[in-house]
Design a protein around this motif. Structure first.
Motif, PDB file in Angstrom:
ATOM      1  N   ASP A 108       0.842  -1.202   0.000  1.00  0.00           N
ATOM      2  CA  ASP A 108       0.000   0.000   0.000  1.00  0.00           C
ATOM      3  C   ASP A 108       0.874   1.248   0.000  1.00  0.00           C
ATOM      4  N   LEU A 109       2.022   1.185   0.678  1.00  0.00           N
ATOM      5  CA  LEU A 109       3.037   2.246   0.691  1.00  0.00           C
ATOM      6  C   LEU A 109       4.387   1.598   0.465  1.00  0.00           C
ATOM      7  N   VAL A 110       5.106   2.067  -0.536  1.00  0.00           N
ATOM      8  CA  VAL A 110       6.414   1.513  -0.881  1.00  0.00           C
ATOM      9  C   VAL A 110       7.393   2.661  -1.079  1.00  0.00           C
ATOM     10  N   LEU A 111       8.483   2.634  -0.350  1.00  0.00           N
ATOM     11  CA  LEU A 111       9.574   3.569  -0.603  1.00  0.00           C
ATOM     12  C   LEU A 111      10.597   2.823  -1.445  1.00  0.00           C
ATOM     13  N   VAL A 112      10.848   3.310  -2.632  1.00  0.00           N
ATOM     14  CA  VAL A 112      11.825   2.692  -3.520  1.00  0.00           C
ATOM     15  C   VAL A 112      13.203   3.161  -3.070  1.00  0.00           C
ATOM     16  N   LEU A 113      14.038   2.197  -2.671  1.00  0.00           N
ATOM     17  CA  LEU A 113      15.381   2.519  -2.184  1.00  0.00           C
ATOM     18  C   LEU A 113      16.393   2.371  -3.319  1.00  0.00           C
ATOM     19  N   GLY A 114      17.381   3.238  -3.328  1.00  0.00           N
ATOM     20  CA  GLY A 114      18.372   3.282  -4.398  1.00  0.00           C
ATOM     21  C   GLY A 114      19.457   2.239  -4.261  1.00  0.00           C
ATOM     22  N   HIS A 115      19.066   0.985  -4.178  1.00  0.00           N
ATOM     23  CA  HIS A 115      20.037  -0.114  -4.147  1.00  0.00           C
ATOM     24  C   HIS A 115      20.144  -0.720  -5.543  1.00  0.00           C
ATOM     25  N   ASN A 116      21.362  -0.840  -6.054  1.00  0.00           N
ATOM     26  CA  ASN A 116      21.635  -1.473  -7.352  1.00  0.00           C
ATOM     27  C   ASN A 116      20.762  -0.904  -8.464  1.00  0.00           C
ATOM     28  N   ASP A 117      20.717   0.420  -8.536  1.00  0.00           N
ATOM     29  CA  ASP A 117      19.850   1.026  -9.550  1.00  0.00           C
ATOM     30  C   ASP A 117      20.524   2.084 -10.411  1.00  0.00           C
ATOM     31  N   ASP A 118      21.815   2.337 -10.216  1.00  0.00           N
ATOM     32  CA  ASP A 118      22.422   3.470 -10.924  1.00  0.00           C
ATOM     33  C   ASP A 118      23.805   3.155 -11.475  1.00  0.00           C
ATOM     34  N   PRO A 119      23.892   2.293 -12.472  1.00  0.00           N
ATOM     35  CA  PRO A 119      22.847   1.493 -13.120  1.00  0.00           C
ATOM     36  C   PRO A 119      22.698   0.142 -12.418  1.00  0.00           C
ATOM     37  N   PRO A 120      21.594  -0.567 -12.702  1.00  0.00           N
ATOM     38  CA  PRO A 120      21.435  -1.894 -12.113  1.00  0.00           C
ATOM     39  C   PRO A 120      22.476  -2.864 -12.663  1.00  0.00           C
ATOM     40  N   VAL A 121      23.004  -3.698 -11.790  1.00  0.00           N
ATOM     41  CA  VAL A 121      23.932  -4.749 -12.205  1.00  0.00           C
ATOM     42  C   VAL A 121      23.190  -6.074 -12.049  1.00  0.00           C
ATOM     43  N   ASP A 122      23.109  -6.802 -13.138  1.00  0.00           N
ATOM     44  CA  ASP A 122      22.360  -8.050 -13.183  1.00  0.00           C
ATOM     45  C   ASP A 122      22.749  -8.984 -12.037  1.00  0.00           C
ATOM     46  N   GLY A 123      21.736  -9.395 -11.263  1.00  0.00           N
ATOM     47  CA  GLY A 123      21.939 -10.383 -10.215  1.00  0.00           C
ATOM     48  C   GLY A 123      22.314  -9.854  -8.849  1.00  0.00           C
ATOM     49  N   LEU A 124      22.586  -8.539  -8.710  1.00  0.00           N
ATOM     50  CA  LEU A 124      23.019  -8.013  -7.421  1.00  0.00           C
ATOM     51  C   LEU A 124      21.868  -7.540  -6.533  1.00  0.00           C
ATOM     52  N   GLY A 125      20.661  -7.914  -6.899  1.00  0.00           N
ATOM     53  CA  GLY A 125      19.500  -7.611  -6.062  1.00  0.00           C
ATOM     54  C   GLY A 125      18.590  -6.582  -6.678  1.00  0.00           C
ATOM     55  N   SER A 126      17.308  -6.917  -6.667  1.00  0.00           N
ATOM     56  CA  SER A 126      16.301  -6.004  -7.214  1.00  0.00           C
ATOM     57  C   SER A 126      15.204  -5.779  -6.187  1.00  0.00           C
ATOM     58  N   ALA A 127      14.428  -4.731  -6.420  1.00  0.00           N
ATOM     59  CA  ALA A 127      13.244  -4.432  -5.621  1.00  0.00           C
ATOM     60  C   ALA A 127      13.552  -4.383  -4.124  1.00  0.00           C
ATOM     61  N   ILE A 128      14.560  -3.613  -3.753  1.00  0.00           N
ATOM     62  CA  ILE A 128      14.840  -3.394  -2.338  1.00  0.00           C
ATOM     63  C   ILE A 128      14.026  -2.168  -1.930  1.00  0.00           C
ATOM     64  N   PHE A 129      12.947  -2.436  -1.211  1.00  0.00           N
ATOM     65  CA  PHE A 129      11.983  -1.415  -0.828  1.00  0.00           C
ATOM     66  C   PHE A 129      11.920  -1.289   0.693  1.00  0.00           C
ATOM     67  N   LEU A 130      11.336  -0.206   1.149  1.00  0.00           N
ATOM     68  CA  LEU A 130      10.811  -0.122   2.502  1.00  0.00           C
ATOM     69  C   LEU A 130       9.305  -0.169   2.313  1.00  0.00           C
ATOM     70  N   HIS A 131       8.655  -1.147   2.920  1.00  0.00           N
ATOM     71  CA  HIS A 131       7.211  -1.324   2.735  1.00  0.00           C
ATOM     72  C   HIS A 131       6.550  -1.672   4.059  1.00  0.00           C
ATOM     73  N   LEU A 132       5.264  -1.939   4.023  1.00  0.00           N
ATOM     74  CA  LEU A 132       4.508  -2.246   5.231  1.00  0.00           C
ATOM     75  C   LEU A 132       4.818  -3.658   5.708  1.00  0.00           C
ATOM     76  N   ALA A 133       4.927  -3.804   7.022  1.00  0.00           N
ATOM     77  CA  ALA A 133       5.222  -5.109   7.632  1.00  0.00           C
ATOM     78  C   ALA A 133       3.937  -5.912   7.803  1.00  0.00           C
ATOM     79  N   ARG A 134       4.087  -7.210   7.761  1.00  0.00           N
ATOM     80  CA  ARG A 134       2.989  -8.087   8.149  1.00  0.00           C
ATOM     81  C   ARG A 134       2.864  -8.010   9.675  1.00  0.00           C
ATOM     82  N   ASP A 135       1.715  -8.426  10.188  1.00  0.00           N
ATOM     83  CA  ASP A 135       1.421  -8.278  11.618  1.00  0.00           C
ATOM     84  C   ASP A 135       2.479  -8.863  12.532  1.00  0.00           C
ATOM     85  N   ASP A 136       3.017 -10.003  12.204  1.00  0.00           N
ATOM     86  CA  ASP A 136       3.973 -10.652  13.108  1.00  0.00           C
ATOM     87  C   ASP A 136       5.433 -10.371  12.742  1.00  0.00           C
ATOM     88  N   TYR A 137       5.673  -9.424  11.828  1.00  0.00           N
ATOM     89  CA  TYR A 137       7.010  -9.002  11.416  1.00  0.00           C
ATOM     90  C   TYR A 137       7.900 -10.155  10.940  1.00  0.00           C
TER      91      TYR A 137
END
Length: 169
Positions: A108-137
């Motif tokens: 519902d809320l996603v902060l896109v974090l600048g990990h491996n994005d400038d430029p992306p290097v294949d295989g070093l991790g994608s979609a590193i976000f800060l997002h909402l936690a599930r109830d039990d973390y």
């Protein structure tokens, strides 16, 4: 400002400590981060922008950060060898891509974090976000997750140029 997420599952926010979830398999040096390893990369990652579900936030979240609504056809490519690796894509997409419009509310809320994005290097991790936690973390697939109220508080405080730092201590 830098918001610090500690490997012990704590984050300092607005002068107090809140709970956070990190990678299911713990944290790892950014240089050793690999796609699918379920680890959160150590380091300071600039907050690039905020994505939000418009049905959950009709007026958008309260923040000074750039923000855009998520659409039902939005995805994020995590396919090794694909030219759109670690980039937003439109679904359906011919390669592997994470769906951004989810039924479980964690995006519902996603902060896109600048990990491996400038430029992306294949295989070093994608979609590193800060997002909402599930109830039990439970652990994430490499992201940082906070309670909804804590993400909203962070967004209200954050300014362009701020970062989320993942630390081992």
């Amino acid at each position: 400002m830098t918001f610090r997420a500690h490997a012990d599952g704590q984050m300092t926010l607005n002068g107090h400590t809140v709970r956070c979830a990190l990678g299911k398999a713990g944290v790892i040096a950014a240089i050793d981060k690999r796609e699918g390893d379920n680890r959160s990369p150590l380091g300071a990652w600039p907050i690039r922008r905020v994505l939000y579900r418009p049905d959950a936030y009709p007026n958008g979240p309260t923040t000074a950060l750039p923000a855009a609504p998520i659409a039902r056809h939005d995805g994020w490519c995590d396919a090794l060898g694909d030219g759109a690796y670690n980039r937003p894509v439109t679904l359906p997409y011919p390669a592997s891509a994470e769906r951004m419009w989810r039924d479980d509310e964690i995006y519902d809320l996603v902060l896109v974090l600048g990990h491996n994005d400038d430029p992306p290097v294949d295989g070093l991790g994608s979609a590193i976000f800060l997002h909402l936690a599930r109830d039990d973390y439970p652990g994430t697939e490499g992201c940082v997750a906070l309670a909804r109220a804590d993400v909203e508080a962070l967004l209200a405080e954050a300014r362009p140029g701020d970062a989320v730092e993942i630390v081992a201590d």
